[in-house]
Design an enzyme around this catalytic site. Sequence first.
Site, PDB file in Angstrom:
ATOM      1  N   GLU A 134       0.705  -1.213  -0.102  1.00  0.00           N
ATOM      2  CA  GLU A 134      -0.017  -0.233   0.014  1.00  0.00           C
ATOM      3  C   GLU A 134       0.954   1.318  -0.097  1.00  0.00           C
ATOM      4  O   GLU A 134       1.824   1.256   0.911  1.00  0.00           O
ATOM      5  CB  GLU A 134      -0.993  -0.107   1.200  1.00  0.00           C
ATOM      6  CG  GLU A 134      -1.842   1.247   0.942  1.00  0.00           C
ATOM      7  CD  GLU A 134      -2.847   1.306   2.271  1.00  0.00           C
ATOM      8  OE1 GLU A 134      -2.843   0.386   3.174  1.00  0.00           O
ATOM      9  OE2 GLU A 134      -3.742   2.090   2.301  1.00  0.00           O
ATOM     10  N   GLY A 274       3.569   2.626  10.582  1.00  0.00           N
ATOM     11  CA  GLY A 274       3.296   1.724  12.011  1.00  0.00           C
ATOM     12  C   GLY A 274       3.312   0.237  11.577  1.00  0.00           C
ATOM     13  O   GLY A 274       3.972  -0.591  12.022  1.00  0.00           O
ATOM     14  N   ALA A 275       2.246   0.027  10.505  1.00  0.00           N
ATOM     15  CA  ALA A 275       1.968  -1.308  10.111  1.00  0.00           C
ATOM     16  C   ALA A 275       1.192  -1.435   9.066  1.00  0.00           C
ATOM     17  O   ALA A 275       0.718  -0.447   8.798  1.00  0.00           O
ATOM     18  CB  ALA A 275       1.275  -1.863  11.620  1.00  0.00           C
ATOM     19  N   ASN A 278      -2.290  -6.246   5.472  1.00  0.00           N
ATOM     20  CA  ASN A 278      -2.232  -7.137   4.532  1.00  0.00           C
ATOM     21  C   ASN A 278      -2.988  -8.472   4.919  1.00  0.00           C
ATOM     22  O   ASN A 278      -2.930  -8.879   5.890  1.00  0.00           O
ATOM     23  CB  ASN A 278      -0.950  -7.756   4.200  1.00  0.00           C
ATOM     24  CG  ASN A 278       0.172  -6.824   4.018  1.00  0.00           C
ATOM     25  OD1 ASN A 278       0.262  -5.758   3.488  1.00  0.00           O
ATOM     26  ND2 ASN A 278       1.007  -6.705   5.083  1.00  0.00           N
ATOM     27  N   GLU A 311      -4.949  -2.524  12.846  1.00  0.00           N
ATOM     28  CA  GLU A 311      -4.716  -3.128  11.578  1.00  0.00           C
ATOM     29  C   GLU A 311      -5.657  -4.456  11.455  1.00  0.00           C
ATOM     30  O   GLU A 311      -6.161  -4.997  10.360  1.00  0.00           O
ATOM     31  CB  GLU A 311      -3.438  -3.851  11.564  1.00  0.00           C
ATOM     32  CG  GLU A 311      -2.391  -2.672  11.518  1.00  0.00           C
ATOM     33  CD  GLU A 311      -2.464  -1.554  10.865  1.00  0.00           C
ATOM     34  OE1 GLU A 311      -3.138  -1.927   9.729  1.00  0.00           O
ATOM     35  OE2 GLU A 311      -2.005  -0.529  11.188  1.00  0.00           O
ATOM     36  N   HIS A 314      -9.257  -3.802  10.285  1.00  0.00           N
ATOM     37  CA  HIS A 314      -9.200  -3.392   8.734  1.00  0.00           C
ATOM     38  C   HIS A 314      -9.553  -4.580   8.266  1.00  0.00           C
ATOM     39  O   HIS A 314     -10.120  -4.569   6.632  1.00  0.00           O
ATOM     40  CB  HIS A 314      -7.729  -2.993   8.181  1.00  0.00           C
ATOM     41  CG  HIS A 314      -7.549  -1.615   8.066  1.00  0.00           C
ATOM     42  ND1 HIS A 314      -7.965  -0.617   7.589  1.00  0.00           N
ATOM     43  CD2 HIS A 314      -6.605  -1.083   8.400  1.00  0.00           C
ATOM     44  CE1 HIS A 314      -7.688   0.489   7.609  1.00  0.00           C
ATOM     45  NE2 HIS A 314      -6.367   0.476   8.225  1.00  0.00           N
TER      46      HIS A 314
END
Length: 924
Positions: A134, A274-275, A278, A311, A314
């Site tokens: 990304e 940060g992170a 995926n 994350e 998401h």
Amino acid sequence: MTATAEPKEIRLSDYAPFPYAYDEVTLDFALDGEYATVTAMSVITPIEGRDRTRGLVLNGKMPFFELLGARVNGETLPADRYSIEADGDDTLMIIKDTPDVRFELEITTKFKPQDNTELSGLYKSSGTFCTQCEAEGFRSITFYPDRPDVMSVFTTKITADKAKYPVLLSNGNLIDSGDAANGAHFATWKDPWRKPCYLFALVAGDLAVVEDTFTTMSGREVALKIYAQAKNIDRCDFAMASLKRAMKWDEDRFGLEYDLDLFNIVAVDDFNMGAMENKSLNIFNSRLVLASEESATDATFERIEGVIGHEYFHNYTGNRVTCRDWFQLSLKEGLTVFRDHEFTSDLHSRAVKRIADVRYLRAAQFAEDASPLAHPVRPEAYQKIDNFYTLTVYEKGSELIRMYSTLLGKDGFRKGMDLYFQRHDGQAVTTEDFFQAMSDANSTNIEKLKRWYSQAGTPALNAEGTYDAVTKTYALTLTQTLPQTNDVKGAADKKLPQLIPVAVGLLGEDGKDMVLDGDIKCEGDAEATLDETKTTAVCRLTEFKQTFTFTNITSKPVPSVLRGFSAPVKLTMTPELTTDELLFLLANDSDEFNRWEAAQKIATSILIRLCKKHNDDKALKIEDVDVTSDPSWAIYSAACCLIVKDATANRLDRAWVEEALNFPGPSQLIQDLAPGVNPVNTYRVCKAFARAFAKESRVELEAALATCDAEAAGLAYDVDGPQVSRRALRGYAIRMLGSIGGDDVSSSIASAYSSAKNMTDTVSALTGLCGHDDSSAAKKKAFDDFLNKWKDDNNVSCTWLRMVASDAGKGGANAIDEMKRLMASDVYDAKNPNKFYSLIGGFAGGNIEGFHAADGSGYEFVADVLLQTDAINPQASSRMASPFTKWRLYDENRQNLMKAQLERLLAQKLSPNLFEIISKAIKG
Ligand code: B3K
Ligand code: ZN
């Protein structure tokens, strides 16, 4: 060096759907010692009715990769069937005359991941192969439609040396694995969920693992694995526990259950942000995974929990429902930040979380909104999308989602979320689609809320209250003013009124909330709704100006407006609340946010008066600021001193107290005073203010410290609420005492450093030692000791770098010489983003006297470093350029010096990323 050519702009209005469907993609990664060779086989179907005149347009990056071959339906693609064209810094491959029916396209590329210093695409971190795709990293791997609305099912085979890379991971489920020739082995992963290529991930390395399981609400067992370097694996337990809490919370709060049997997290040291979320293979900056009592502060623990949650969340808001194009970034980011804020609020103190979030929003996002880089939550145009992972898209985007929730209520918001997933699961959609689902699932009219997506700038909100004793009514007139901004729709006079939810309570003479049981008369299509206890009304301002009249109000109230910070606006009151009224709110308001706000307002008004007095080009000494003669000082410091005492005796939530007593800092005040601010004098006024309070309350602060230490003595370390709050109060007391300076203070803080048993107490002591400009031997000893202990730890050494960078030049040393020494030292690594952000960000953001030195040396130094970094990692350099974008705030001398650096940079060959930031910043 020649200047950069103006890059092309991508516009939302130019969006066109992609004319081909990618039914499946099979990726084959052969990772040998030097090269990655990637064969991408895609099954593609032309989409009826879409314009294919341009052919199949694929994004790539040459010469970073070499194109080894392309075949359609097994036949080598002849040179006249495709073209390779430059696309800014990227490359397009355009295949003409594609078959009219489903076909296979095979593309083979080859590149050196270890040479990829941009950390986008496939690269190496401490010997581990990892990816960051990304927003547009996938195009560094192969030619592909690198856009979020092209979704496909990915199967990934990885082949690599078995001894060097025993762990081979990609998205989805492991479907095959085994040995290969020459000591290699392979693993094949298949992700059953369709996804855009930005969610693709691959990891190959020698990593240790922590394993656990989570049983979902429907009873499925999910294997959870966190991978890290073996030396760090004992610091992954908190991250694992956080992941389980996040999975449970998403089920409880939103009914969202994890959708695969495996969830992996990998921690790597070299990572731009940060992170990354995926699908089923989150890759994290190791600083947001690794934590132990000795290595991480309470703030780090909380951040880890929040980001692990973010994350994970998401998976639905971003992965299952993704963005149609990158203008919609806030669709997933604003929403997911809101979800992670709620996660933390549900697990810990809601009020303290809200205060911390608003403090950050005001200091950072409001500043962005007031800068030349201001843009709406859904931007209209960009040159590099990397530059739009901004505070506006994330934090203001989250505030926008919070406003939906405030307007629709918790249940209404949930209904909207349910409808959003029902309609759009598996799709790539827009913020408009989100708005429509929220709107359709509820009967309330929220039409004008939509305008927050397209209009930039922080609205100013004025609340004018009048009490009429005869009619027993309290009339509150709300007025919104939208600022001029530089973005496309910037002209203030063209901006339309936004729907602003303003939560209001009225306090009676007894300090209690009045029960608002009379009618609330509203003008036009405005409305007001009450909470269950009828003590807070949400006034929905829909025009530039509307009056809300509260009836049956039997005495003159003290208004508590914008409770919980119900909208991201700058509030003013007419008439301004007096210091007495603010003290009354501080003592009585049932809304903890507004109690905190009352304390902030009193402190701000004193600080503003002091800053105005000293806002000239004279070098101000801290001793020359006469804080105590301000008319509100005595009453304010007495109230704060009482709060310290109450917190010491545990009569108040200590974490709230730490926030309440944290005075507004320079970044906040500079915005309030701008333009024409001398930032160094503002900083020194803030120091003088803290010192004055510390001197007056020294006895109480020492008592707070002693009590906190005594309580700690009998406790085993934990990151639970009471212990975190105790350490927060203790840290506050040390910081304040540190600002007094002198040998006795330094030696008592030095002994607090030596006896500290956890990182929170250690960092509090180090911060305390930096509280005064004197460069005591105690301070040097403690910092040397800390470095000696942690120099080989890539994360904790960053704490040291940040602290020494913000302290460079104190005590008469030359700040730039010190910074140069630090950059040359072994502990620094220019290629590692964490170290770069800590050292250079610690200086540009945290060392006001050094960065804003009146001779311009700080600006010149940072501009030089930006240029060096830009050649290695444009995402990192453009992020660090942010302090320069705020030049409009400062005095004329500094404006000129900063602009001179911007011009110097612009005359060089810059990356498109840095070019966009600098060229926009310079326009003012
Ligand atoms: N989605 C990523 C951010 C990617 C940034 C790319 N430059 C992390 C997050 O917000 O969750
Ligand atoms: Zn995110």
